[in-house]
Design a protein around this motif. Structure first.
Motif, mmCIF file in Angstrom:
data_model
loop_
_atom_site.group_PDB
_atom_site.id
_atom_site.type_symbol
_atom_site.label_atom_id
_atom_site.label_comp_id
_atom_site.label_asym_id
_atom_site.label_seq_id
_atom_site.Cartn_x
_atom_site.Cartn_y
_atom_site.Cartn_z
ATOM 1 N N LYS A 102 84.776 44.314 62.365
ATOM 2 C CA LYS A 102 86.002 44.671 61.658
ATOM 3 C C LYS A 102 87.166 43.874 62.241
ATOM 4 O O LYS A 102 87.242 43.676 63.451
ATOM 5 N N LEU A 103 88.072 43.448 61.370
ATOM 6 C CA LEU A 103 89.243 42.725 61.847
ATOM 7 C C LEU A 103 90.114 43.626 62.704
ATOM 8 O O LEU A 103 90.562 43.235 63.787
ATOM 9 N N PHE A 104 90.355 44.849 62.242
ATOM 10 C CA PHE A 104 91.212 45.803 62.947
ATOM 11 C C PHE A 104 90.391 47.001 63.415
ATOM 12 O O PHE A 104 89.561 47.520 62.669
ATOM 13 N N SER A 105 90.644 47.452 64.641
ATOM 14 C CA SER A 105 90.058 48.702 65.106
ATOM 15 C C SER A 105 90.792 49.867 64.446
ATOM 16 O O SER A 105 91.891 49.703 63.902
ATOM 17 N N GLU A 106 90.196 51.050 64.512
ATOM 18 C CA GLU A 106 90.843 52.213 63.918
ATOM 19 C C GLU A 106 92.181 52.506 64.598
ATOM 20 O O GLU A 106 93.146 52.922 63.946
ATOM 21 N N ALA A 107 92.253 52.270 65.915
ATOM 22 C CA ALA A 107 93.518 52.483 66.621
ATOM 23 C C ALA A 107 94.592 51.529 66.114
ATOM 24 O O ALA A 107 95.767 51.914 65.947
ATOM 25 N N GLU A 108 94.225 50.282 65.851
ATOM 26 C CA GLU A 108 95.188 49.314 65.309
ATOM 27 C C GLU A 108 95.648 49.726 63.913
ATOM 28 O O GLU A 108 96.828 49.595 63.576
ATOM 29 N N VAL A 109 94.720 50.199 63.104
ATOM 30 C CA VAL A 109 95.063 50.640 61.748
ATOM 31 C C VAL A 109 96.083 51.763 61.800
ATOM 32 O O VAL A 109 97.113 51.733 61.116
ATOM 33 N N ARG A 110 95.833 52.763 62.625
ATOM 34 C CA ARG A 110 96.722 53.919 62.691
ATOM 35 C C ARG A 110 98.080 53.547 63.281
ATOM 36 O O ARG A 110 99.102 54.140 62.921
ATOM 37 N N ARG A 111 98.096 52.581 64.174
ATOM 38 C CA ARG A 111 99.340 52.136 64.789
ATOM 39 C C ARG A 111 100.210 51.353 63.807
ATOM 40 O O ARG A 111 101.424 51.543 63.738
ATOM 41 N N PHE A 112 99.578 50.485 63.027
ATOM 42 C CA PHE A 112 100.346 49.527 62.233
ATOM 43 C C PHE A 112 100.559 49.926 60.774
ATOM 44 O O PHE A 112 101.536 49.488 60.165
ATOM 45 N N ALA A 113 99.662 50.712 60.181
ATOM 46 C CA ALA A 113 99.767 51.002 58.751
ATOM 47 C C ALA A 113 101.117 51.613 58.357
ATOM 48 O O ALA A 113 101.743 51.150 57.392
ATOM 49 N N PRO A 114 101.628 52.631 59.067
ATOM 50 C CA PRO A 114 102.930 53.184 58.678
ATOM 51 C C PRO A 114 104.062 52.158 58.810
ATOM 52 O O PRO A 114 104.959 52.114 57.966
ATOM 53 N N ALA A 115 104.014 51.335 59.872
ATOM 54 C CA ALA A 115 105.077 50.348 60.076
ATOM 55 C C ALA A 115 105.033 49.256 59.014
ATOM 56 O O ALA A 115 106.081 48.793 58.532
ATOM 57 N N ILE A 116 103.827 48.819 58.621
ATOM 58 C CA ILE A 116 103.714 47.816 57.559
ATOM 59 C C ILE A 116 104.258 48.377 56.248
ATOM 60 O O ILE A 116 104.960 47.677 55.504
ATOM 61 N N ALA A 117 103.951 49.637 55.957
ATOM 62 C CA ALA A 117 104.468 50.260 54.737
ATOM 63 C C ALA A 117 105.994 50.263 54.739
ATOM 64 O O ALA A 117 106.633 49.953 53.721
#
Length: 305
Positions: A102-117
């Motif tokens: 996977k390109l992103f780990s689950e921790a990276e997803v949870r960290r960045f998804a709200p900020a990207i939005a």
């Protein structure tokens, strides 16, 4: 291809593990609540001026800046939920030497998804987000190697675009190798594909592989993304490969036809394995890991060769 391990790295891992263990999911900046009120407050403040980098720790960063020269206008601002962004992020798969990851780990997803939005809701048609994410992608625990991704993200033609300059980069190993200079991160370019980056596709949904370093992921509906997020949290997701730009399944055999970029990095691959072995030996000699742990990780490294 993974970093040398330092005492500072271990100390940071211990502190992070303790912090995560004490964190409860609370109402935050978004209704779906990816984190607690303190992080929500930081995002709220950052949303006032996203051109200033939003940071997590020493390396992870997200910043809004002008698009590269000559880039076509994007479809921004756009209102996406963190669930929609997260669903797109967690489906992307890449080739890392002989493995599919996977390109992103689950921790990276949870960290960045709200900020990207948030960033995309503030962006104009001539802006994009640049990011550095770090995460563990080989095993978990205190001696797990941490690697970095660097790239750009923007919204166009109904798709969330990820353009990568580096994937699963041994940033700590590079920083500690000889000169101890800070690593140089490459966010990628619209003009030419990044060397050594090989995006394979998505595990589910639909995506367009623009280049080997650039993928445009169709954004799922908010309801579907929320259901996927809940299933991941319950450990029930086992997605099948998509019909369009599919990535090999998690148990797929090793890549048998490496790209020219992978061939060019063979020497680097073996140098990194040597570095990992020396690091493990040093940790055992200093009493940081047991002999049993040393033998286990040593065997895992030899499986990669």
């Amino acid at each position: 291809m993974y970093p040398q391990f330092t005492l500072r790295r271990l100390s940071l891992a211990l502190a992070l593990s303790a912090s995560l263990a004490c964190t409860n999911a609370q109402a935050g900046f978004f209704d779906n609540s990816f984190f607690g009120p303190e992080e929500s407050a930081r995002l709220t403040e950052w949303s006032k001026n996203p051109a200033n980098a939003m940071r997590w720790g020493d390396w992870d960063m997200l910043r809004l800046e002008a698009s590269q020269q000559g880039a076509a206008p994007s479809a921004q601002p756009v209102q996406l939920t963190p669930d929609q962004v997260a669903a797109a992020m967690r489906n992307i798969q890449i080739a890392t030497f002989k493995e599919v990851n996977k390109l992103f780990s689950e921790a990276e997803v949870r960290r960045f998804a709200p900020a990207i939005a948030i960033g995309l809701s503030r962006a104009t048609a001539n802006q994009e987000l640049v990011f550095i994410t770090t995460g563990e992608h080989m095993w978990s625990g205190l001696i797990a190697p941490s690697v970095a991704n660097a790239g750009r993200v923007f919204f166009a033609d109904g798709r969330l675009n990820f353009l990568l300059g580096q994937t699963h980069m041994d940033y700590l190993g590079d920083a500690n190798h000889g000169t101890r200079k800070p690593p140089k991160f490459d966010y990628g370019s619209r003009k030419s594909a990044a060397k050594g980056v090989e995006i394979l596709g998505v595990t589910e949904g639909e995506a367009k592989l623009v280049r080997t370093d650039w993928i445009a992921v169709a954004v799922p509906t908010a309801a579907a993304a929320s259901a996927a997020q809940q299933a991941v949290g319950q450990g029930t997701v086992n997605p099948a490969p998509a019909a369009v730009v599919p990535a090999p399944a998690a148990n797929a055999p090793a890549v048998t036809a490496p790209s020219p970029a992978a061939d060019a990095t063979t020497d680097q691959f073996y140098r990194k394995q040597e570095s990992r072995l020396r690091s493990l030996k040093r940790m055992r000699d200093e009493g940081l890991i047991t002999d049993a742990e040393f033998q286990q990780k040593r065997a895992e490294i030899f499986k990669d060769l």
